[in-house]
Design a protein around this motif. Structure first.
Motif, PDB file in Angstrom:
ATOM      1  N   ARG A  28       0.822  -1.212   0.000  1.00 45.51           N
ATOM      2  CA  ARG A  28       0.000   0.000   0.000  1.00 45.51           C
ATOM      3  C   ARG A  28       0.859   1.266   0.000  1.00 45.51           C
ATOM      4  N   LEU A  29       1.969   1.243   0.703  1.00 40.04           N
ATOM      5  CA  LEU A  29       2.875   2.389   0.675  1.00 40.04           C
ATOM      6  C   LEU A  29       3.416   2.595  -0.731  1.00 40.04           C
ATOM      7  N   PHE A  30       3.825   1.506  -1.379  1.00 39.33           N
ATOM      8  CA  PHE A  30       4.337   1.622  -2.744  1.00 39.33           C
ATOM      9  C   PHE A  30       3.254   2.126  -3.701  1.00 39.33           C
ATOM     10  N   GLU A  31       2.022   1.674  -3.487  1.00 38.10           N
ATOM     11  CA  GLU A  31       0.918   2.182  -4.307  1.00 38.10           C
ATOM     12  C   GLU A  31       0.771   3.694  -4.134  1.00 38.10           C
ATOM     13  N   GLN A  32       0.878   4.150  -2.899  1.00 36.58           N
ATOM     14  CA  GLN A  32       0.751   5.585  -2.636  1.00 36.58           C
ATOM     15  C   GLN A  32       1.887   6.363  -3.298  1.00 36.58           C
ATOM     16  N   LEU A  33       3.097   5.846  -3.215  1.00 36.47           N
ATOM     17  CA  LEU A  33       4.261   6.549  -3.762  1.00 36.47           C
ATOM     18  C   LEU A  33       4.262   6.560  -5.288  1.00 36.47           C
ATOM     19  N   THR A  34       3.481   5.656  -5.897  1.00 38.05           N
ATOM     20  CA  THR A  34       3.462   5.561  -7.366  1.00 38.05           C
ATOM     21  C   THR A  34       2.069   5.833  -7.931  1.00 38.05           C
ATOM     22  N   HIS A  35       1.209   6.495  -7.148  1.00 39.13           N
ATOM     23  CA  HIS A  35      -0.201   6.620  -7.537  1.00 39.13           C
ATOM     24  C   HIS A  35      -0.396   7.400  -8.837  1.00 39.13           C
ATOM     25  N   SER A  36       0.559   8.244  -9.205  1.00 36.93           N
ATOM     26  CA  SER A  36       0.412   9.051 -10.424  1.00 36.93           C
ATOM     27  C   SER A  36       1.121   8.442 -11.630  1.00 36.93           C
ATOM     28  N   ALA A  37       1.547   7.189 -11.510  1.00 39.89           N
ATOM     29  CA  ALA A  37       2.368   6.588 -12.568  1.00 39.89           C
ATOM     30  C   ALA A  37       1.559   5.985 -13.705  1.00 39.89           C
ATOM     31  N   GLY A  38       0.250   5.875 -13.544  1.00 40.03           N
ATOM     32  CA  GLY A  38      -0.571   5.305 -14.615  1.00 40.03           C
ATOM     33  C   GLY A  38      -0.178   3.873 -14.923  1.00 40.03           C
ATOM     34  N   GLU A  39       0.034   3.590 -16.210  1.00 40.35           N
ATOM     35  CA  GLU A  39       0.382   2.233 -16.632  1.00 40.35           C
ATOM     36  C   GLU A  39       1.735   1.784 -16.089  1.00 40.35           C
ATOM     37  N   GLN A  40       2.558   2.737 -15.711  1.00 41.08           N
ATOM     38  CA  GLN A  40       3.892   2.402 -15.207  1.00 41.08           C
ATOM     39  C   GLN A  40       3.891   2.046 -13.720  1.00 41.08           C
ATOM     40  N   GLN A  41       2.732   2.100 -13.074  1.00 42.21           N
ATOM     41  CA  GLN A  41       2.715   1.856 -11.638  1.00 42.21           C
ATOM     42  C   GLN A  41       3.261   0.485 -11.240  1.00 42.21           C
ATOM     43  N   PRO A  42       2.836  -0.622 -11.872  1.00 37.96           N
ATOM     44  CA  PRO A  42       3.396  -1.917 -11.474  1.00 37.96           C
ATOM     45  C   PRO A  42       4.918  -1.962 -11.608  1.00 37.96           C
ATOM     46  N   ARG A  43       5.438  -1.375 -12.692  1.00 36.72           N
ATOM     47  CA  ARG A  43       6.894  -1.365 -12.891  1.00 36.72           C
ATOM     48  C   ARG A  43       7.578  -0.565 -11.789  1.00 36.72           C
ATOM     49  N   GLN A  44       7.024   0.583 -11.433  1.00 39.10           N
ATOM     50  CA  GLN A  44       7.638   1.401 -10.404  1.00 39.10           C
ATOM     51  C   GLN A  44       7.546   0.736  -9.033  1.00 39.10           C
ATOM     52  N   MET A  45       6.433   0.057  -8.767  1.00 40.63           N
ATOM     53  CA  MET A  45       6.324  -0.677  -7.502  1.00 40.63           C
ATOM     54  C   MET A  45       7.364  -1.786  -7.429  1.00 40.63           C
ATOM     55  N   ALA A  46       7.607  -2.442  -8.555  1.00 45.31           N
ATOM     56  CA  ALA A  46       8.631  -3.487  -8.602  1.00 45.31           C
ATOM     57  C   ALA A  46      10.013  -2.904  -8.322  1.00 45.31           C
ATOM     58  N   LEU A  47      10.306  -1.735  -8.873  1.00 45.58           N
ATOM     59  CA  LEU A  47      11.592  -1.080  -8.614  1.00 45.58           C
ATOM     60  C   LEU A  47      11.742  -0.740  -7.129  1.00 45.58           C
ATOM     61  N   LEU A  48      10.680  -0.267  -6.522  1.00 48.70           N
ATOM     62  CA  LEU A  48      10.732   0.051  -5.101  1.00 48.70           C
ATOM     63  C   LEU A  48      10.974  -1.201  -4.257  1.00 48.70           C
ATOM     64  N   ALA A  49      10.368  -2.309  -4.650  1.00 51.57           N
ATOM     65  CA  ALA A  49      10.585  -3.565  -3.925  1.00 51.57           C
ATOM     66  C   ALA A  49      12.040  -4.006  -4.026  1.00 51.57           C
ATOM     67  N   LEU A  50      12.636  -3.870  -5.227  1.00 52.91           N
ATOM     68  CA  LEU A  50      14.032  -4.246  -5.391  1.00 52.91           C
ATOM     69  C   LEU A  50      14.950  -3.322  -4.602  1.00 52.91           C
ATOM     70  N   ALA A  51      14.609  -2.038  -4.566  1.00 51.52           N
ATOM     71  CA  ALA A  51      15.402  -1.096  -3.778  1.00 51.52           C
ATOM     72  C   ALA A  51      15.287  -1.405  -2.290  1.00 51.52           C
ATOM     73  N   GLU A  52      14.106  -1.800  -1.852  1.00 52.62           N
ATOM     74  CA  GLU A  52      13.907  -2.186  -0.458  1.00 52.62           C
ATOM     75  C   GLU A  52      14.772  -3.392  -0.110  1.00 52.62           C
ATOM     76  N   LEU A  53      14.912  -4.298  -1.065  1.00 50.48           N
ATOM     77  CA  LEU A  53      15.640  -5.540  -0.832  1.00 50.48           C
ATOM     78  C   LEU A  53      17.148  -5.361  -0.947  1.00 50.48           C
ATOM     79  N   HIS A  54      17.593  -4.643  -1.983  1.00 57.29           N
ATOM     80  CA  HIS A  54      19.026  -4.569  -2.283  1.00 57.29           C
ATOM     81  C   HIS A  54      19.666  -3.228  -1.969  1.00 57.29           C
TER      82      HIS A  54
END
Length: 431
Positions: free
Chosen positions: A67-93
């Motif tokens: 939900r936090l990632f959704e909030q941080l990428t709420h204006s990304a439109g079609e790119q939202q899933p990709r941006q959420m994935a990037l945030l997850a990788l940044a969280e991990l690595h």
């Protein structure tokens, strides 16, 4: 574009694509995340073991902060899933490992996004919770500390089999060899427990194969101390599941007496039998019982010295290990669990002998399933009384002190899953 090795660049971007594919399958929250991920990986024959582990870690990082990632990428439109994935990788690595492999525009976006101060976001978004669960956690003491701790991945908890191993010697063995990389340490409270870091393949360890080690969360281990089984007693594990708690209870009984592992699922009990055999227990009797009245239980009425009810519950204390649960669970399901717990608790109570002990437990942090459940039970069964938990703990775990009469474990305070338990004694048998 950053100057990075082609192979590394492809791997990172492939990981983003893979995460997006898994995200599509997760949406709807109809199945546990590990089942969805396992099904998806069946069709990915080119993925090696390291890739599978890394992808799994990234998926669970995404689930914790969805939900936090959704909030941080709420204006990304079609790119939202990709941006959420990037945030997850940044969280991990970490941001540096990920951003250096991105084009300048993505690098700038990632840096800017991760610099956002989330302190002013609503509680539910900041800690990635559905609204109903955010409201429940905010009723707890120090809700921010609890919510934050439930979003941190748990370590691996194991314990020695007290019939076959000594914890001090086991620790020395694990700390001396290659397995020292997992930083094995004695648990803070459980006298049998060892905590590990990372992802060890325990089933390949010789100590596991010989029945000297088992996987079990520290909170669940502490339950055995509350039951405090003695040799030659009749003891019932009323909701035994796959047998983890029965294993420790049987070992503390030193294979004497009779321990009945009961559950409504015959399949779960069947899976427990090889575990009992591996650990050298021959005093455990598996018994599948009906969900409603089972007349076979009548022969146990008033006869068991100890009865453990680790009741079916919301499981919200285990979000460190099962972060997808907060998205799959619905608020209306809590009342269903509460009703089921009441039925199970009263059925199990009938089996307790006069002077015998009844231990009720959940891996939930909700009062409806815990303290309120005990109050309801005591009104219906006045022949039971609460035993202050500190009186029971002092025999084996004197350093664990509770503020009230019940065991109430939290990840932020105790380093365990969220766990509740009440110890009750039967004073008399009413007609």
């Amino acid at each position: 574009m950053s100057q990075v090795s082609p192979s590394r660049f492809i791997r990172v971007h492939q990981r983003v694509q893979q995460l997006q594919e898994v995200m599509l399958l997760l949406k709807g929250w109809q199945q546990p995340a590990d089942a969805v991920l396992a099904q998806w990986m069946k069709n990915q024959s080119a993925l090696g073991g390291r890739d599978r582990a890394e992808l799994s870690d990234a998926v669970f990082a995404l689930l914790r902060h969805w939900r936090l990632f959704e909030q941080l990428t709420h204006s990304a439109g079609e790119q939202q899933p990709r941006q959420m994935a990037l945030l997850a990788l940044a969280e991990l690595h970490g941001i540096e490992a990920v951003s250096q492999e991105l084009e300048a525009e993505d690098q700038a976006w990632l840096k800017q996004t991760l610099a956002v101060d989330t302190a002013n976001l609503p509680f539910a978004q900041r800690f990635s919770l559905p609204d109903w669960l955010a409201e429940e956690l905010q009723k707890q003491a120090e809700p921010e500390a609890l919510a934050a701790a439930l979003n941190v991945e748990a370590g691996v908890d194991i314990r020695v089999n007290p019939m076959r191993a000594d914890r001090k010697k086991m620790l020395a063995t694990l700390q001396a060899g290659e397995r020292a990389a997992f930083n094995p340490e004695a648990m803070r409270y459980s006298p049998w427990g060892i905590r590990l870091e990372g992802r060890p393949t325990l089933r390949h360890w010789p100590e596991f194969e010989k029945g000297e080690l088992e996987v079990q969360d520290e909170g669940s281990q502490i339950l055995a101390a509350l039951v405090a089984p003695r040799r030659n007693e009749l003891i019932i594990d009323f909701c035994a599941g796959a047998g983890g708690k029965s294993l420790l209870l049987g070992a503390l009984m030193r294979g004497t007496g009779k321990l009945y592992a009961m559950d409504v699922s015959a399949a779960r009990l069947e899976r427990a039998k090889p575990r009992f055999a591996r650990c050298g227990l021959d005093n455990v009797n598996s018994m599948a019982i009906a969900e409603n009245d089972d007349k076979r239980l009548q022969r146990f009425y008033g006869k068991a010295q100890r009865v453990l009810v680790d009741a079916p519950c919301s499981g919200l204390g285990t979000l460190r290990r099962n972060p997808d649960l907060k998205w799959r669970l619905r608020a209306e399901e809590i009342s269903q669990y509460v009703e089921l717990q009441q039925v199970i608790l009263q059925r199990a109570a009938k089996c307790v002998a006069p002077g015998g002990r009844l231990v009720y437990a959940t891996c939930s942090v909700l009062p409806e399933e815990n303290e309120q459940q005990i109050q309801t039970f005591l009104q219906a069964c006045p022949d039971f009384q609460v035993v202050p938990v500190n009186e029971v703990l002092k025999a084996r775990i004197p350093d664990l002190l509770m503020q009230g009469d019940y065991l109430s474990l939290r990840p932020d305070l105790h380093g365990t899953d969220g766990f509740f338990a009440a110890v009750l004694v039967r004073t008399a048998v009413t007609s």
